[in-house]
Design an enzyme around this catalytic site. Sequence first.
Site, short mmCIF file in Angstrom:
data_model
loop_
_atom_site.label_atom_id
_atom_site.label_comp_id
_atom_site.label_asym_id
_atom_site.label_seq_id
_atom_site.Cartn_x
_atom_site.Cartn_y
_atom_site.Cartn_z
N ARG A 1 0.86 -1.20 0.00
CA ARG A 1 0.00 0.00 0.00
C ARG A 1 0.89 1.24 0.00
O ARG A 1 0.63 2.22 -0.71
CB ARG A 1 -0.96 0.01 1.19
CG ARG A 1 -1.68 1.35 1.36
CD ARG A 1 -2.96 1.32 2.17
NE ARG A 1 -2.92 0.45 3.32
CZ ARG A 1 -2.25 0.70 4.46
NH1 ARG A 1 -1.57 1.82 4.59
NH2 ARG A 1 -2.27 -0.17 5.44
N TYR B 1 -16.25 16.29 -15.99
CA TYR B 1 -16.66 14.90 -15.84
C TYR B 1 -17.78 14.81 -14.80
O TYR B 1 -17.67 15.39 -13.71
CB TYR B 1 -15.43 14.10 -15.39
CG TYR B 1 -15.72 12.65 -15.16
CD1 TYR B 1 -16.05 11.81 -16.22
CD2 TYR B 1 -15.66 12.10 -13.88
CE1 TYR B 1 -16.33 10.47 -16.00
CE2 TYR B 1 -15.93 10.76 -13.67
CZ TYR B 1 -16.27 9.95 -14.73
OH TYR B 1 -16.53 8.64 -14.52
N ASP C 1 -7.45 18.40 -14.98
CA ASP C 1 -7.73 17.02 -15.39
C ASP C 1 -7.32 16.92 -16.86
O ASP C 1 -7.98 17.48 -17.73
CB ASP C 1 -9.22 16.73 -15.18
CG ASP C 1 -9.60 15.29 -15.53
OD1 ASP C 1 -8.89 14.66 -16.34
OD2 ASP C 1 -10.62 14.81 -15.01
N LYS D 1 -8.36 5.72 -19.38
CA LYS D 1 -8.66 6.19 -20.73
C LYS D 1 -7.43 6.04 -21.63
O LYS D 1 -6.92 4.95 -21.76
CB LYS D 1 -9.19 7.63 -20.66
CG LYS D 1 -10.23 7.85 -19.54
CD LYS D 1 -11.53 7.08 -19.72
CE LYS D 1 -12.41 7.04 -18.48
NZ LYS D 1 -12.73 8.32 -17.88
C1 PLP Z 1 -13.26 8.80 -16.66
C2 PLP Z 1 -12.88 10.15 -16.22
C3 PLP Z 1 -12.66 10.42 -14.86
C4 PLP Z 1 -12.86 9.39 -13.79
O1 PLP Z 1 -11.95 8.34 -13.88
P1 PLP Z 1 -12.25 6.82 -13.45
O2 PLP Z 1 -11.01 6.13 -13.84
O3 PLP Z 1 -13.47 6.37 -14.19
O4 PLP Z 1 -12.49 6.81 -11.97
C5 PLP Z 1 -12.25 11.71 -14.53
N1 PLP Z 1 -12.09 12.67 -15.46
C6 PLP Z 1 -12.31 12.44 -16.77
C7 PLP Z 1 -12.11 13.54 -17.75
C8 PLP Z 1 -12.71 11.18 -17.20
O5 PLP Z 1 -12.94 10.97 -18.50
#
Ligand code: PLP
Length: 379
Positions: A46, A98, A170, A195
């Site tokens: 962890r 998001y 982000d 992604k």
């Molecule tokens: C998918 C996504 C998230 C969240 O991520 P997870 O891996 O699904 O928890 C946050 N920001 C953006 C822009 C995303 O496309």
Amino acid sequence: MRFETAAIHHGQEPDPLTGAVMVPVYQTSTFRQEAIGKHKGYEYSRTGNPTRKALEDVLAFLEGGKYGLAFSSGVAATTAVFSLLKKGDHVICGDDIYGGTFRLLEKVFKPWGLESSYVGVDDVEGFRRAIQPNTRLIWVESPTNPLLKVIDLRRVAEIARTAKVLLAVDNTFATPFFQKPLALGTDIVVHSTTKYISGHSDIIGGAIITSDEAVHEGLKFYQNAAGGVPGPWDCWLVMCGVRTLAVRMREHERNAQYLARFLAKHPAVERVYYPGLPGDPYYTIAKKQMTGFGAMVSFELKGGLPAVEKFASRLRLVFLAESLGAVESLVCYPYIMTHGSMPEAERIKRGIKDNLLRLSVGIENRFDLKRDLQNALRE
Ligand SMILES: *Cc1c(COP(=O)(O)O)cnc(C)c1O
């Protein structure tokens, strides 16, 4: 080392024991100590794991940052950033974000005592006006989800710096291949590695990169204390994705350019949102701060919901699914799917209409993709 080389070699020296060129999956929860307190840098997975460390190091390098941390999801990474704040603090958030980030702020952190307000991302000065004495963080996405708006990150960073608040970006949609927010003045970069970074629809993961030592120490403490860490296998799969990120992103973008142009000319399409189209309102700013436009293309169909339903039911190659950024093309219906957790009034206010579709352009052959869309769009 340039991007393509670093993605394959940075932090990934061959295994000293065997010469294995791939970083091994250190599938272990704990590490033997030779004597009390005497160990090789790892005590418990962890707190730290060598496979995770390799991933954290390469992601930091690719973003041009000093420190990287991996999390069990993008949302877990987002939670870590908000957890730097305390009760009574205030966050300013771009309004096209998001859906899960909105839900986290409104349903988890607001009841706990964190204040949040939202600013239309077209009005950069709005961020300055929204600053309160208790504001500690500005949070934006660029390009945004799902309307592909591009925010002038240098200007937002200037506002954050003047007000002495942190700026987190982000960077999931652009990836470090097309955009490096730290170089534009951002303090913290967040990713859903689910992604593009992993790129194969096989894991859920997140990451945070920063060059600010105090911020990193706070986040690292939180990572260990709260425990939302990814397992070694997941880290290894993300690393496999990182190694091909550059070639995938080039191909994703080439296909997206082609399909965005096709959609923009199609009579069944009302409007296309893609910053890579020269007529797009965000083209100029995207060109200024990004080295590519990415491969997310949103569009509105003429005819509202019935047209959307017909289109979705006719697709064969492009899957109707949540998520994005993988080798296969996916289309989603934000109004119900990714942004369904947002109250209807908020969706309308943000321009997420009931005829909007968001296409994550994959790396299949672009003529095959065009044919699938053409067939689904026919009368
Ligand atoms: C998918 C996504 C998230 C969240 O991520 P997870 O891996 O699904 O928890 C946050 N920001 C953006 C822009 C995303 O496309």
